[in-house]
Design a protein around this motif. Sequence first.
Motif, PDB file in Angstrom:
ATOM      1  N   LEU A 159       0.811  -1.223   0.000  1.00 56.10           N
ATOM      2  CA  LEU A 159       0.000   0.000   0.000  1.00 56.10           C
ATOM      3  C   LEU A 159       0.842   1.270   0.000  1.00 56.10           C
ATOM      4  N   PRO A 160       1.841   1.401   0.874  1.00 53.76           N
ATOM      5  CA  PRO A 160       2.665   2.616   0.805  1.00 53.76           C
ATOM      6  C   PRO A 160       3.424   2.745  -0.524  1.00 53.76           C
ATOM      7  N   ILE A 161       3.818   1.634  -1.105  1.00 50.90           N
ATOM      8  CA  ILE A 161       4.506   1.682  -2.403  1.00 50.90           C
ATOM      9  C   ILE A 161       3.536   2.154  -3.481  1.00 50.90           C
ATOM     10  N   LEU A 162       2.321   1.613  -3.479  1.00 48.18           N
ATOM     11  CA  LEU A 162       1.316   2.066  -4.447  1.00 48.18           C
ATOM     12  C   LEU A 162       1.025   3.548  -4.261  1.00 48.18           C
ATOM     13  N   GLN A 163       1.004   3.975  -3.027  1.00 45.90           N
ATOM     14  CA  GLN A 163       0.759   5.383  -2.731  1.00 45.90           C
ATOM     15  C   GLN A 163       1.873   6.249  -3.326  1.00 45.90           C
ATOM     16  N   GLN A 164       3.105   5.832  -3.168  1.00 43.45           N
ATOM     17  CA  GLN A 164       4.222   6.588  -3.722  1.00 43.45           C
ATOM     18  C   GLN A 164       4.196   6.573  -5.249  1.00 43.45           C
ATOM     19  N   LEU A 165       3.886   5.427  -5.837  1.00 46.93           N
ATOM     20  CA  LEU A 165       3.808   5.345  -7.300  1.00 46.93           C
ATOM     21  C   LEU A 165       2.706   6.243  -7.844  1.00 46.93           C
ATOM     22  N   ASN A 166       1.614   6.348  -7.125  1.00 47.76           N
ATOM     23  CA  ASN A 166       0.505   7.185  -7.574  1.00 47.76           C
ATOM     24  C   ASN A 166       0.894   8.660  -7.616  1.00 47.76           C
ATOM     25  N   ARG A 167       1.849   9.053  -6.789  1.00 49.49           N
ATOM     26  CA  ARG A 167       2.312  10.449  -6.762  1.00 49.49           C
ATOM     27  C   ARG A 167       3.366  10.731  -7.836  1.00 49.49           C
ATOM     28  N   LEU A 168       3.910   9.694  -8.398  1.00 47.95           N
ATOM     29  CA  LEU A 168       4.988   9.822  -9.369  1.00 47.95           C
ATOM     30  C   LEU A 168       4.442  10.284 -10.724  1.00 47.95           C
ATOM     31  N   PRO A 169       5.120  11.212 -11.385  1.00 46.22           N
ATOM     32  CA  PRO A 169       4.681  11.600 -12.728  1.00 46.22           C
ATOM     33  C   PRO A 169       4.700  10.387 -13.663  1.00 46.22           C
ATOM     34  N   GLU A 170       3.707  10.300 -14.500  1.00 44.41           N
ATOM     35  CA  GLU A 170       3.539   9.146 -15.383  1.00 44.41           C
ATOM     36  C   GLU A 170       4.760   8.890 -16.272  1.00 44.41           C
ATOM     37  N   GLU A 171       5.453   9.941 -16.651  1.00 48.99           N
ATOM     38  CA  GLU A 171       6.620   9.759 -17.528  1.00 48.99           C
ATOM     39  C   GLU A 171       7.774   9.042 -16.821  1.00 48.99           C
ATOM     40  N   GLU A 172       7.705   8.929 -15.507  1.00 48.58           N
ATOM     41  CA  GLU A 172       8.744   8.223 -14.743  1.00 48.58           C
ATOM     42  C   GLU A 172       8.478   6.725 -14.615  1.00 48.58           C
ATOM     43  N   TYR A 173       7.303   6.253 -14.998  1.00 52.39           N
ATOM     44  CA  TYR A 173       6.954   4.846 -14.855  1.00 52.39           C
ATOM     45  C   TYR A 173       7.935   3.902 -15.558  1.00 52.39           C
ATOM     46  N   PRO A 174       8.404   4.214 -16.777  1.00 53.18           N
ATOM     47  CA  PRO A 174       9.352   3.294 -17.416  1.00 53.18           C
ATOM     48  C   PRO A 174      10.645   3.108 -16.599  1.00 53.18           C
ATOM     49  N   VAL A 175      11.126   4.165 -15.981  1.00 53.46           N
ATOM     50  CA  VAL A 175      12.342   4.068 -15.160  1.00 53.46           C
ATOM     51  C   VAL A 175      12.091   3.161 -13.958  1.00 53.46           C
ATOM     52  N   VAL A 176      10.935   3.346 -13.316  1.00 60.57           N
ATOM     53  CA  VAL A 176      10.590   2.512 -12.162  1.00 60.57           C
ATOM     54  C   VAL A 176      10.446   1.056 -12.595  1.00 60.57           C
ATOM     55  N   ALA A 177       9.789   0.825 -13.719  1.00 60.25           N
ATOM     56  CA  ALA A 177       9.612  -0.541 -14.225  1.00 60.25           C
ATOM     57  C   ALA A 177      10.960  -1.199 -14.511  1.00 60.25           C
ATOM     58  N   GLN A 178      11.882  -0.449 -15.095  1.00 54.85           N
ATOM     59  CA  GLN A 178      13.217  -0.991 -15.360  1.00 54.85           C
ATOM     60  C   GLN A 178      13.950  -1.315 -14.067  1.00 54.85           C
ATOM     61  N   TYR A 179      13.820  -0.457 -13.069  1.00 54.66           N
ATOM     62  CA  TYR A 179      14.491  -0.699 -11.800  1.00 54.66           C
ATOM     63  C   TYR A 179      13.902  -1.932 -11.106  1.00 54.66           C
ATOM     64  N   ILE A 180      12.601  -2.067 -11.153  1.00 53.31           N
ATOM     65  CA  ILE A 180      11.970  -3.249 -10.557  1.00 53.31           C
ATOM     66  C   ILE A 180      12.453  -4.507 -11.266  1.00 53.31           C
ATOM     67  N   GLN A 181      12.519  -4.458 -12.588  1.00 56.09           N
ATOM     68  CA  GLN A 181      13.020  -5.620 -13.331  1.00 56.09           C
ATOM     69  C   GLN A 181      14.466  -5.921 -12.962  1.00 56.09           C
ATOM     70  N   PHE A 182      15.289  -4.892 -12.789  1.00 53.04           N
ATOM     71  CA  PHE A 182      16.670  -5.057 -12.347  1.00 53.04           C
ATOM     72  C   PHE A 182      16.725  -5.781 -10.999  1.00 53.04           C
ATOM     73  N   LEU A 183      15.889  -5.347 -10.052  1.00 51.72           N
ATOM     74  CA  LEU A 183      15.853  -5.979  -8.742  1.00 51.72           C
ATOM     75  C   LEU A 183      15.418  -7.448  -8.830  1.00 51.72           C
ATOM     76  N   ILE A 184      14.428  -7.720  -9.672  1.00 48.43           N
ATOM     77  CA  ILE A 184      13.989  -9.099  -9.867  1.00 48.43           C
ATOM     78  C   ILE A 184      15.104  -9.941 -10.447  1.00 48.43           C
ATOM     79  N   ASP A 185      15.799  -9.397 -11.440  1.00 47.18           N
ATOM     80  CA  ASP A 185      16.915 -10.117 -12.069  1.00 47.18           C
ATOM     81  C   ASP A 185      18.031 -10.380 -11.065  1.00 47.18           C
ATOM     82  N   GLN A 186      18.338  -9.393 -10.226  1.00 45.22           N
ATOM     83  CA  GLN A 186      19.382  -9.558  -9.212  1.00 45.22           C
ATOM     84  C   GLN A 186      18.995 -10.652  -8.221  1.00 45.22           C
TER      85      GLN A 186
END
Length: 115
Positions: free
Chosen positions: A83-110
């Motif tokens: 929930l707090p993560i979703l809350q933070q993502l909701n505040r993030l400008p939409e153009e930043e979503y690809p960067v967040v998605a790439q970072y999440i994928q990086f963490l999953i890969d690691q």
Amino acid sequence: MSSKNIHDIFEKNLTELMNHEQNHSPSMRYLSTCIGASEGYIQKILSTDSLPSIDKLQAIGEHYDVEAWSLIYDYDDHEKQILPILQQLNRLPEEEYPVVAQYIQFLIDQNSNKQ
């Protein structure tokens, strides 16, 4: 299948949001007035088996910068921080979503490489 009912799920999720340190005030009265309800509205909802109307559920979601559906989603205990993560993502400008998605994928890969 979870034995929790939807009110229990809503109560747990709302309490989690109200008590999270980055949110303004954990006051039920404050939240009630912020969503345009009477001062005792949230207390009444939480102390009975009632649920908020769709409009009030949407207003609560908007107040906490989360999607209304996330207030009635049954998160497992290990997903408590979602929930707090979703809350933070909701505040993030939409153009930043690809960067967040790439970072999440990086963490999953690691994490996959560690196993």
